[in-house]
Scaffold this motif. Sequence first.
Motif, PDB file in Angstrom:
ATOM      1  N   ARG A 103     -84.885  20.241  24.486  1.00 30.46           N
ATOM      2  CA  ARG A 103     -84.410  20.988  23.319  1.00 30.46           C
ATOM      3  C   ARG A 103     -83.444  22.089  23.730  1.00 30.46           C
ATOM      4  O   ARG A 103     -82.408  22.295  23.091  1.00 30.46           O
ATOM      5  CB  ARG A 103     -85.593  21.562  22.529  1.00 30.46           C
ATOM      6  CG  ARG A 103     -86.403  20.456  21.846  1.00 30.46           C
ATOM      7  CD  ARG A 103     -87.580  20.959  21.031  1.00 30.46           C
ATOM      8  NE  ARG A 103     -88.630  21.491  21.900  1.00 30.46           N
ATOM      9  CZ  ARG A 103     -89.035  22.751  21.903  1.00 30.46           C
ATOM     10  NH1 ARG A 103     -88.512  23.635  21.099  1.00 30.46           N
ATOM     11  NH2 ARG A 103     -89.999  23.137  22.723  1.00 30.46           N
ATOM     12  N   ALA A 104     -83.759  22.805  24.826  1.00 27.66           N
ATOM     13  CA  ALA A 104     -82.864  23.854  25.328  1.00 27.66           C
ATOM     14  C   ALA A 104     -81.525  23.241  25.746  1.00 27.66           C
ATOM     15  O   ALA A 104     -80.458  23.807  25.480  1.00 27.66           O
ATOM     16  CB  ALA A 104     -83.511  24.589  26.500  1.00 27.66           C
ATOM     17  N   TRP A 105     -81.589  22.100  26.404  1.00 27.06           N
ATOM     18  CA  TRP A 105     -80.368  21.417  26.845  1.00 27.06           C
ATOM     19  C   TRP A 105     -79.486  21.067  25.649  1.00 27.06           C
ATOM     20  O   TRP A 105     -78.273  21.309  25.664  1.00 27.06           O
ATOM     21  CB  TRP A 105     -80.742  20.162  27.636  1.00 27.06           C
ATOM     22  CG  TRP A 105     -79.564  19.394  28.140  1.00 27.06           C
ATOM     23  CD1 TRP A 105     -79.000  18.285  27.584  1.00 27.06           C
ATOM     24  CD2 TRP A 105     -78.785  19.689  29.306  1.00 27.06           C
ATOM     25  NE1 TRP A 105     -77.929  17.872  28.331  1.00 27.06           N
ATOM     26  CE2 TRP A 105     -77.771  18.715  29.387  1.00 27.06           C
ATOM     27  CE3 TRP A 105     -78.858  20.681  30.273  1.00 27.06           C
ATOM     28  CZ2 TRP A 105     -76.836  18.704  30.409  1.00 27.06           C
ATOM     29  CZ3 TRP A 105     -77.914  20.669  31.298  1.00 27.06           C
ATOM     30  CH2 TRP A 105     -76.921  19.688  31.357  1.00 27.06           C
ATOM     31  N   ASP A 106     -80.097  20.523  24.592  1.00 23.03           N
ATOM     32  CA  ASP A 106     -79.331  20.156  23.394  1.00 23.03           C
ATOM     33  C   ASP A 106     -78.682  21.371  22.745  1.00 23.03           C
ATOM     34  O   ASP A 106     -77.511  21.341  22.365  1.00 23.03           O
ATOM     35  CB  ASP A 106     -80.223  19.443  22.372  1.00 23.03           C
ATOM     36  CG  ASP A 106     -80.634  18.051  22.817  1.00 23.03           C
ATOM     37  OD1 ASP A 106     -79.983  17.486  23.727  1.00 23.03           O
ATOM     38  OD2 ASP A 106     -81.608  17.529  22.251  1.00 23.03           O
ATOM     39  N   VAL A 107     -79.443  22.462  22.610  1.00 16.04           N
ATOM     40  CA  VAL A 107     -78.911  23.691  22.013  1.00 16.04           C
ATOM     41  C   VAL A 107     -77.765  24.222  22.870  1.00 16.04           C
ATOM     42  O   VAL A 107     -76.706  24.594  22.354  1.00 16.04           O
ATOM     43  CB  VAL A 107     -80.033  24.760  21.868  1.00 16.04           C
ATOM     44  CG1 VAL A 107     -79.465  26.129  21.539  1.00 16.04           C
ATOM     45  CG2 VAL A 107     -81.039  24.331  20.803  1.00 16.04           C
ATOM     46  N   GLN A 146     -78.787  21.370  35.051  1.00 12.49           N
ATOM     47  CA  GLN A 146     -79.796  20.326  35.281  1.00 12.49           C
ATOM     48  C   GLN A 146     -80.270  19.791  33.931  1.00 12.49           C
ATOM     49  O   GLN A 146     -80.996  20.449  33.207  1.00 12.49           O
ATOM     50  CB  GLN A 146     -80.970  20.924  36.060  1.00 12.49           C
ATOM     51  CG  GLN A 146     -82.020  19.913  36.425  1.00 12.49           C
ATOM     52  CD  GLN A 146     -83.171  20.578  37.188  1.00 12.49           C
ATOM     53  OE1 GLN A 146     -83.033  21.673  37.722  1.00 12.49           O
ATOM     54  NE2 GLN A 146     -84.300  19.909  37.205  1.00 12.49           N
ATOM     55  N   SER A 147     -79.845  18.585  33.607  1.00 16.26           N
ATOM     56  CA  SER A 147     -80.238  17.987  32.332  1.00 16.26           C
ATOM     57  C   SER A 147     -81.711  17.560  32.400  1.00 16.26           C
ATOM     58  O   SER A 147     -82.265  17.415  33.479  1.00 16.26           O
ATOM     59  CB  SER A 147     -79.344  16.799  31.995  1.00 16.26           C
ATOM     60  OG  SER A 147     -79.655  15.711  32.821  1.00 16.26           O
ATOM     61  N   PRO A 148     -82.320  17.329  31.256  1.00 20.14           N
ATOM     62  CA  PRO A 148     -83.734  16.949  31.215  1.00 20.14           C
ATOM     63  C   PRO A 148     -84.038  15.653  31.958  1.00 20.14           C
ATOM     64  O   PRO A 148     -85.150  15.449  32.429  1.00 20.14           O
ATOM     65  CB  PRO A 148     -84.049  16.793  29.732  1.00 20.14           C
ATOM     66  CG  PRO A 148     -82.931  17.404  29.004  1.00 20.14           C
ATOM     67  CD  PRO A 148     -81.758  17.480  29.920  1.00 20.14           C
ATOM     68  N   ASP A 149     -83.047  14.775  32.054  1.00 17.98           N
ATOM     69  CA  ASP A 149     -83.304  13.515  32.765  1.00 17.98           C
ATOM     70  C   ASP A 149     -83.049  13.640  34.262  1.00 17.98           C
ATOM     71  O   ASP A 149     -83.071  12.661  34.996  1.00 17.98           O
ATOM     72  CB  ASP A 149     -82.479  12.369  32.170  1.00 17.98           C
ATOM     73  CG  ASP A 149     -80.995  12.672  32.115  1.00 17.98           C
ATOM     74  OD1 ASP A 149     -80.531  13.562  32.856  1.00 17.98           O
ATOM     75  OD2 ASP A 149     -80.300  12.024  31.312  1.00 17.98           O
ATOM     76  N   GLY A 150     -82.819  14.879  34.728  1.00 18.85           N
ATOM     77  CA  GLY A 150     -82.705  15.134  36.167  1.00 18.85           C
ATOM     78  C   GLY A 150     -81.313  15.072  36.734  1.00 18.85           C
ATOM     79  O   GLY A 150     -81.088  15.387  37.884  1.00 18.85           O
ATOM     80  N   GLU A 151     -80.347  14.655  35.911  1.00 22.61           N
ATOM     81  CA  GLU A 151     -78.969  14.569  36.398  1.00 22.61           C
ATOM     82  C   GLU A 151     -78.312  15.943  36.320  1.00 22.61           C
ATOM     83  O   GLU A 151     -78.649  16.763  35.503  1.00 22.61           O
ATOM     84  CB  GLU A 151     -78.153  13.581  35.527  1.00 22.61           C
ATOM     85  CG  GLU A 151     -78.660  12.170  35.616  1.00 22.61           C
ATOM     86  CD  GLU A 151     -77.900  11.242  34.674  1.00 22.61           C
ATOM     87  OE1 GLU A 151     -76.823  11.623  34.203  1.00 22.61           O
ATOM     88  OE2 GLU A 151     -78.405  10.145  34.438  1.00 22.61           O
ATOM     89  N   GLU A 152     -77.383  16.161  37.199  1.00 21.19           N
ATOM     90  CA  GLU A 152     -76.597  17.395  37.142  1.00 21.19           C
ATOM     91  C   GLU A 152     -75.509  17.203  36.115  1.00 21.19           C
ATOM     92  O   GLU A 152     -74.836  16.191  36.077  1.00 21.19           O
ATOM     93  CB  GLU A 152     -75.983  17.708  38.527  1.00 21.19           C
ATOM     94  CG  GLU A 152     -77.007  18.003  39.597  1.00 21.19           C
ATOM     95  CD  GLU A 152     -77.844  19.250  39.338  1.00 21.19           C
ATOM     96  OE1 GLU A 152     -77.272  20.278  38.957  1.00 21.19           O
ATOM     97  OE2 GLU A 152     -79.074  19.194  39.510  1.00 21.19           O
ATOM     98  N   GLY A 153     -75.352  18.226  35.209  1.00 27.54           N
ATOM     99  CA  GLY A 153     -74.397  18.090  34.109  1.00 27.54           C
ATOM    100  C   GLY A 153     -73.088  18.553  34.423  1.00 27.54           C
ATOM    101  O   GLY A 153     -72.328  19.206  34.668  1.00 27.54           O
TER     102      GLY A 153
END
Length: 153
Positions: A103-107, A146-153
């Motif tokens: 949720r934080a990533w999306d916001v 760091q995205s929720p799926d572990g990838e670097e954004g």
Amino acid sequence: MGFDKLSLTGRALKLLGQREHARLELERKLAPHAEEGDDLAAVLDALEAKGFISPERVAQSVLYRRSGKLGNARVLHELRSKGLDDATVRAAAEQLKDTEHARAWDVWQRKFGTVAATPQERLKQMRFLASRGFGGDVVNKVLRGQSPDGEEG
């Protein structure tokens, strides 16, 4: 029949028709309209007994409406301010805990979208996410890209 002529039960049902309300919220909203001889507690007891007032539905409604924009701390504060009991708030916290990073990533993506280039920009992003109620560890992960799926954004 105007809103000011409605009985307490009528007012309560009108409010409940707009959205879910906790008992404490209804009590606060109806108290100014209670006249001498009205038994607000009895009205609320009757509505609760008939299933019109449900703490679980209020909690689910708040989670649905607010969790996409707010962190756990802000959502749980909102639930407490509505007068929901500790067990209901704990159950909601349990539902939220595994999704806070996503949720934080999306916001963050919607507002900023890129990792901060300067310390000032990083502080701005950090303050924004913290003001939304996201936890410090989650904010740090997001600000590192760091995205929720572990990838670097």
